[in-house]
Motif scaffolding. Sequence first.
Motif, PDB file in Angstrom:
ATOM      1  N   HIS A   5     -91.238 -23.067  -9.221  1.00  7.78           N
ATOM      2  CA  HIS A   5     -90.307 -22.626  -8.185  1.00  7.78           C
ATOM      3  C   HIS A   5     -90.569 -23.457  -6.931  1.00  7.78           C
ATOM      4  O   HIS A   5     -91.676 -23.434  -6.403  1.00  7.78           O
ATOM      5  CB  HIS A   5     -90.501 -21.137  -7.881  1.00  7.78           C
ATOM      6  CG  HIS A   5     -90.309 -20.279  -9.069  1.00  7.78           C
ATOM      7  ND1 HIS A   5     -89.067 -19.841  -9.465  1.00  7.78           N
ATOM      8  CD2 HIS A   5     -91.180 -19.806  -9.987  1.00  7.78           C
ATOM      9  CE1 HIS A   5     -89.191 -19.121 -10.556  1.00  7.78           C
ATOM     10  NE2 HIS A   5     -90.471 -19.090 -10.894  1.00  7.78           N
TER      11      HIS A   5
ATOM     12  N   THR B 172     -89.361 -22.271  -0.662  1.00 12.99           N
ATOM     13  CA  THR B 172     -88.134 -21.660  -0.161  1.00 12.99           C
ATOM     14  C   THR B 172     -88.241 -21.499   1.351  1.00 12.99           C
ATOM     15  O   THR B 172     -89.328 -21.558   1.914  1.00 12.99           O
ATOM     16  CB  THR B 172     -87.899 -20.268  -0.781  1.00 12.99           C
ATOM     17  OG1 THR B 172     -88.992 -19.418  -0.413  1.00 12.99           O
ATOM     18  CG2 THR B 172     -87.795 -20.336  -2.282  1.00 12.99           C
ATOM     19  N   LYS B 173     -87.122 -21.278   1.986  1.00 11.72           N
ATOM     20  CA  LYS B 173     -87.116 -20.985   3.412  1.00 11.72           C
ATOM     21  C   LYS B 173     -87.867 -19.676   3.634  1.00 11.72           C
ATOM     22  O   LYS B 173     -87.876 -18.789   2.772  1.00 11.72           O
ATOM     23  CB  LYS B 173     -85.690 -20.839   3.920  1.00 11.72           C
ATOM     24  CG  LYS B 173     -84.876 -22.097   3.844  1.00 11.72           C
ATOM     25  CD  LYS B 173     -83.466 -21.824   4.347  1.00 11.72           C
ATOM     26  CE  LYS B 173     -82.549 -22.969   3.992  1.00 11.72           C
ATOM     27  NZ  LYS B 173     -81.159 -22.647   4.281  1.00 11.72           N
TER      28      LYS B 173
ATOM     29  N   ASP C  71     -86.047 -16.567   2.890  1.00  7.10           N
ATOM     30  CA  ASP C  71     -85.723 -16.379   1.475  1.00  7.10           C
ATOM     31  C   ASP C  71     -86.932 -16.001   0.623  1.00  7.10           C
ATOM     32  O   ASP C  71     -86.785 -15.647  -0.543  1.00  7.10           O
ATOM     33  CB  ASP C  71     -85.103 -17.659   0.895  1.00  7.10           C
ATOM     34  CG  ASP C  71     -83.775 -18.004   1.538  1.00  7.10           C
ATOM     35  OD1 ASP C  71     -83.126 -17.088   2.082  1.00  7.10           O
ATOM     36  OD2 ASP C  71     -83.402 -19.191   1.509  1.00  7.10           O
ATOM     37  N   TYR C  72     -88.126 -16.082   1.209  1.00  6.05           N
ATOM     38  CA  TYR C  72     -89.339 -15.843   0.428  1.00  6.05           C
ATOM     39  C   TYR C  72     -89.426 -14.426  -0.155  1.00  6.05           C
ATOM     40  O   TYR C  72     -89.679 -14.275  -1.353  1.00  6.05           O
ATOM     41  CB  TYR C  72     -90.590 -16.161   1.262  1.00  6.05           C
ATOM     42  CG  TYR C  72     -91.875 -15.878   0.548  1.00  6.05           C
ATOM     43  CD1 TYR C  72     -92.294 -16.688  -0.508  1.00  6.05           C
ATOM     44  CD2 TYR C  72     -92.671 -14.800   0.898  1.00  6.05           C
ATOM     45  CE1 TYR C  72     -93.476 -16.425  -1.186  1.00  6.05           C
ATOM     46  CE2 TYR C  72     -93.852 -14.538   0.232  1.00  6.05           C
ATOM     47  CZ  TYR C  72     -94.248 -15.347  -0.803  1.00  6.05           C
ATOM     48  OH  TYR C  72     -95.411 -15.068  -1.466  1.00  6.05           O
TER      49      TYR C  72
ATOM     50  N   GLN D 236     -87.059 -13.970  -3.069  1.00  7.08           N
ATOM     51  CA  GLN D 236     -87.462 -14.886  -4.143  1.00  7.08           C
ATOM     52  C   GLN D 236     -88.668 -14.329  -4.891  1.00  7.08           C
ATOM     53  O   GLN D 236     -88.703 -14.334  -6.123  1.00  7.08           O
ATOM     54  CB  GLN D 236     -87.778 -16.270  -3.567  1.00  7.08           C
ATOM     55  CG  GLN D 236     -88.288 -17.274  -4.574  1.00  7.08           C
ATOM     56  CD  GLN D 236     -87.229 -17.728  -5.561  1.00  7.08           C
ATOM     57  OE1 GLN D 236     -86.050 -17.657  -5.279  1.00  7.08           O
ATOM     58  NE2 GLN D 236     -87.657 -18.173  -6.716  1.00  7.08           N
TER      59      GLN D 236
END
Length: 121
Positions: free
Chosen positions: A5, A8-9, A12-13, A16
């Motif tokens: 993966h 991520t921003k 967004d963590y 996610q």
Amino acid sequence: LSEYHPLTKFADYPPQLASLNLDVAVAPLAQVPFNQGKSNLRLLEYGVLGIPVVCTDIEPYRSSPACCVANTPDAWIGALRERISDADAREAEGAAMRKWVQQHFLLENHLDEWLAAHLPS
């Protein structure tokens, strides 16, 4: 490597991490002074999602419902096998992790303490 993966921003963590639908989380740390001074943030992230955790028996992770183990292959393998083989116990450990986070670490449950610490009497 069976799954990858990308980063991520920050915003967004959380979704996610939740979307991974983990059965068990692992949080290994080397027994060095730097890691003994770390926070328990990793446990809080997993715990609020109700994910049971197997982690190194090190100061930041003690006093939690996580399964703290010695940094030996036998200890890690044994702890992971126990959780893999018992879904009910794994679910109960995840619920205990979530309850621990909710009781001790959610700001809205401790506003009076924070206000008392930061505002003049």
